[in-house]
Design a protein around this motif. Sequence first.
Motif, PDB file in Angstrom:
ATOM      1  N   GLY A   1       0.807  -1.213   0.000  1.00  0.00           N
ATOM      2  CA  GLY A   1       0.000   0.000   0.000  1.00  0.00           C
ATOM      3  C   GLY A   1       0.840   1.262   0.000  1.00  0.00           C
ATOM      4  O   GLY A   1       0.528   2.234  -0.699  1.00  0.00           O
ATOM      5  N   ALA A   2       1.926   1.253   0.783  1.00  0.00           N
ATOM      6  CA  ALA A   2       2.815   2.413   0.816  1.00  0.00           C
ATOM      7  C   ALA A   2       3.491   2.633  -0.527  1.00  0.00           C
ATOM      8  O   ALA A   2       3.676   3.771  -0.968  1.00  0.00           O
ATOM      9  CB  ALA A   2       3.862   2.224   1.919  1.00  0.00           C
ATOM     10  N   VAL A   3       3.867   1.541  -1.196  1.00  0.00           N
ATOM     11  CA  VAL A   3       4.501   1.644  -2.511  1.00  0.00           C
ATOM     12  C   VAL A   3       3.547   2.262  -3.519  1.00  0.00           C
ATOM     13  O   VAL A   3       3.919   3.171  -4.280  1.00  0.00           O
ATOM     14  CB  VAL A   3       4.969   0.254  -2.983  1.00  0.00           C
ATOM     15  CG1 VAL A   3       5.317   0.269  -4.466  1.00  0.00           C
ATOM     16  CG2 VAL A   3       6.177  -0.202  -2.175  1.00  0.00           C
ATOM     17  N   ARG A   4       2.307   1.801  -3.546  1.00  0.00           N
ATOM     18  CA  ARG A   4       1.332   2.335  -4.500  1.00  0.00           C
ATOM     19  C   ARG A   4       0.999   3.794  -4.189  1.00  0.00           C
ATOM     20  O   ARG A   4       0.773   4.595  -5.103  1.00  0.00           O
ATOM     21  CB  ARG A   4       0.072   1.481  -4.481  1.00  0.00           C
ATOM     22  CG  ARG A   4       0.306   0.037  -4.923  1.00  0.00           C
ATOM     23  CD  ARG A   4      -0.980  -0.647  -5.273  1.00  0.00           C
ATOM     24  NE  ARG A   4      -1.564  -0.056  -6.469  1.00  0.00           N
ATOM     25  CZ  ARG A   4      -2.780  -0.368  -6.932  1.00  0.00           C
ATOM     26  NH1 ARG A   4      -3.525  -1.255  -6.281  1.00  0.00           N
ATOM     27  NH2 ARG A   4      -3.260   0.193  -8.007  1.00  0.00           N
ATOM     28  N   ALA A   5       0.969   4.140  -2.907  1.00  0.00           N
ATOM     29  CA  ALA A   5       0.729   5.544  -2.555  1.00  0.00           C
ATOM     30  C   ALA A   5       1.898   6.411  -2.995  1.00  0.00           C
ATOM     31  O   ALA A   5       1.707   7.558  -3.414  1.00  0.00           O
ATOM     32  CB  ALA A   5       0.521   5.662  -1.048  1.00  0.00           C
ATOM     33  N   HIS A   6       3.103   5.873  -2.923  1.00  0.00           N
ATOM     34  CA  HIS A   6       4.285   6.632  -3.357  1.00  0.00           C
ATOM     35  C   HIS A   6       4.267   6.854  -4.868  1.00  0.00           C
ATOM     36  O   HIS A   6       4.662   7.924  -5.344  1.00  0.00           O
ATOM     37  CB  HIS A   6       5.551   5.870  -2.960  1.00  0.00           C
ATOM     38  CG  HIS A   6       6.820   6.543  -3.385  1.00  0.00           C
ATOM     39  ND1 HIS A   6       7.263   7.722  -2.831  1.00  0.00           N
ATOM     40  CD2 HIS A   6       7.745   6.197  -4.332  1.00  0.00           C
ATOM     41  CE1 HIS A   6       8.390   8.074  -3.400  1.00  0.00           C
ATOM     42  NE2 HIS A   6       8.711   7.181  -4.316  1.00  0.00           N
ATOM     43  N   VAL A   7       3.807   5.852  -5.605  1.00  0.00           N
ATOM     44  CA  VAL A   7       3.741   5.996  -7.065  1.00  0.00           C
ATOM     45  C   VAL A   7       2.694   7.032  -7.447  1.00  0.00           C
ATOM     46  O   VAL A   7       2.901   7.852  -8.355  1.00  0.00           O
ATOM     47  CB  VAL A   7       3.430   4.633  -7.712  1.00  0.00           C
ATOM     48  CG1 VAL A   7       3.169   4.796  -9.205  1.00  0.00           C
ATOM     49  CG2 VAL A   7       4.582   3.659  -7.476  1.00  0.00           C
ATOM     50  N   GLY A   8       1.550   7.010  -6.771  1.00  0.00           N
ATOM     51  CA  GLY A   8       0.519   8.004  -7.035  1.00  0.00           C
ATOM     52  C   GLY A   8      -0.436   7.587  -8.140  1.00  0.00           C
ATOM     53  O   GLY A   8      -0.404   6.452  -8.630  1.00  0.00           O
ATOM     54  N   GLU A   9      -1.300   8.525  -8.551  1.00  0.00           N
ATOM     55  CA  GLU A   9      -2.344   8.227  -9.523  1.00  0.00           C
ATOM     56  C   GLU A   9      -1.818   8.068 -10.941  1.00  0.00           C
ATOM     57  O   GLU A   9      -2.539   7.611 -11.824  1.00  0.00           O
ATOM     58  CB  GLU A   9      -3.400   9.341  -9.499  1.00  0.00           C
ATOM     59  CG  GLU A   9      -4.139   9.454  -8.170  1.00  0.00           C
ATOM     60  CD  GLU A   9      -5.166  10.562  -8.185  1.00  0.00           C
ATOM     61  OE1 GLU A   9      -5.242  11.264  -9.210  1.00  0.00           O
ATOM     62  OE2 GLU A   9      -5.876  10.721  -7.182  1.00  0.00           O
ATOM     63  N   ALA A  10      -0.553   8.425 -11.185  1.00  0.00           N
ATOM     64  CA  ALA A  10      -0.005   8.345 -12.540  1.00  0.00           C
ATOM     65  C   ALA A  10       0.506   6.952 -12.884  1.00  0.00           C
ATOM     66  O   ALA A  10       1.040   6.743 -13.966  1.00  0.00           O
ATOM     67  CB  ALA A  10       1.143   9.353 -12.697  1.00  0.00           C
ATOM     68  N   GLU A  11       0.330   5.977 -11.983  1.00  0.00           N
ATOM     69  CA  GLU A  11       0.872   4.638 -12.207  1.00  0.00           C
ATOM     70  C   GLU A  11       0.241   3.987 -13.440  1.00  0.00           C
ATOM     71  O   GLU A  11      -0.918   4.210 -13.765  1.00  0.00           O
ATOM     72  CB  GLU A  11       0.635   3.755 -10.979  1.00  0.00           C
ATOM     73  CG  GLU A  11      -0.814   3.502 -10.659  1.00  0.00           C
ATOM     74  CD  GLU A  11      -1.003   2.666  -9.401  1.00  0.00           C
ATOM     75  OE1 GLU A  11       0.000   2.320  -8.778  1.00  0.00           O
ATOM     76  OE2 GLU A  11      -2.165   2.369  -9.061  1.00  0.00           O
ATOM     77  N   ASP A  12       1.038   3.184 -14.117  1.00  0.00           N
ATOM     78  CA  ASP A  12       0.579   2.413 -15.268  1.00  0.00           C
ATOM     79  C   ASP A  12      -0.356   1.304 -14.789  1.00  0.00           C
ATOM     80  O   ASP A  12       0.013   0.522 -13.905  1.00  0.00           O
ATOM     81  CB  ASP A  12       1.794   1.823 -15.998  1.00  0.00           C
ATOM     82  CG  ASP A  12       1.392   1.018 -17.214  1.00  0.00           C
ATOM     83  OD1 ASP A  12       1.048  -0.164 -17.037  1.00  0.00           O
ATOM     84  OD2 ASP A  12       1.424   1.567 -18.324  1.00  0.00           O
ATOM     85  N   ARG A  13      -1.555   1.214 -15.352  1.00  0.00           N
ATOM     86  CA  ARG A  13      -2.537   0.258 -14.840  1.00  0.00           C
ATOM     87  C   ARG A  13      -2.085  -1.185 -15.018  1.00  0.00           C
ATOM     88  O   ARG A  13      -2.307  -2.029 -14.150  1.00  0.00           O
ATOM     89  CB  ARG A  13      -3.880   0.469 -15.547  1.00  0.00           C
ATOM     90  CG  ARG A  13      -4.590   1.744 -15.139  1.00  0.00           C
ATOM     91  CD  ARG A  13      -5.991   1.813 -15.732  1.00  0.00           C
ATOM     92  NE  ARG A  13      -6.689   3.014 -15.300  1.00  0.00           N
ATOM     93  CZ  ARG A  13      -7.941   3.308 -15.642  1.00  0.00           C
ATOM     94  NH1 ARG A  13      -8.614   2.494 -16.435  1.00  0.00           N
ATOM     95  NH2 ARG A  13      -8.492   4.410 -15.200  1.00  0.00           N
TER      96      ARG A  13
END
Length: 225
Positions: free
Chosen positions: A79-91
């Motif tokens: 969860g922390a990793v995905r929050a660090h990546v943010g909304e611009a992450e590749d789906r």
Amino acid sequence: MREKGPGQQALETPRAAGLAGVVFALLLAAAIVLMRLGIPEGADAVTPEAFTDSGRREAVLAALALVPFAGIFFLWFVGAVRAHVGEAEDRFLATVLLGSGLVFTATLFAGAAAASAVLSVGHPAGQAPDLAAWDFGRHFAYTLLTDYATRMAAVFVSSMSVIGHRLGVLPRPLTLLGVVTAVTLLFVASNVPWSELVFPAWSLVLGLHILNAGRRARARTAGPA
């Protein structure tokens, strides 16, 4: 992040979530070290009589006791990793990242549960177990932990490294470290003892990076105020 409406409060990632990677890395490293101390030769070379040694048995049991807590903190780490990546992450890559993380956790739990069952049911303390149950259980647990769990960890590391490189959310040295870690987990860890420690080492570095990035972001936010 979605704008706050009247009477609503935007959800933010807890600051403690950044610590999850550090705690997970320490717990998993401790479990690996204890397991290697208890079974230094690997599953193929361990005889049932070897576990009449209470020291080796206790080391393995201590390692298995740490695994559930390591898995819990790993989920927070994801969860922390995905929050660090943010909304611009590749789906696509984000799906692979999340899926590999969940499969890694499930495989880790299954391998630890199988190993615990072999020790507690098929191998009472101070007694040699039934050979058929021992052979099946030790190979099943060892294969889950060293083959499948490590390879799912490699997928998790590689997908995170690609996301970090594409979006620029990870520094180049950390991205290169992820590539080396993924290759090691894919092709080396199942055959070379202690090499699986590269995964908690990478997780520790990434967790510290996320903590530092979060601290800098809060400092920038508080600066104008």
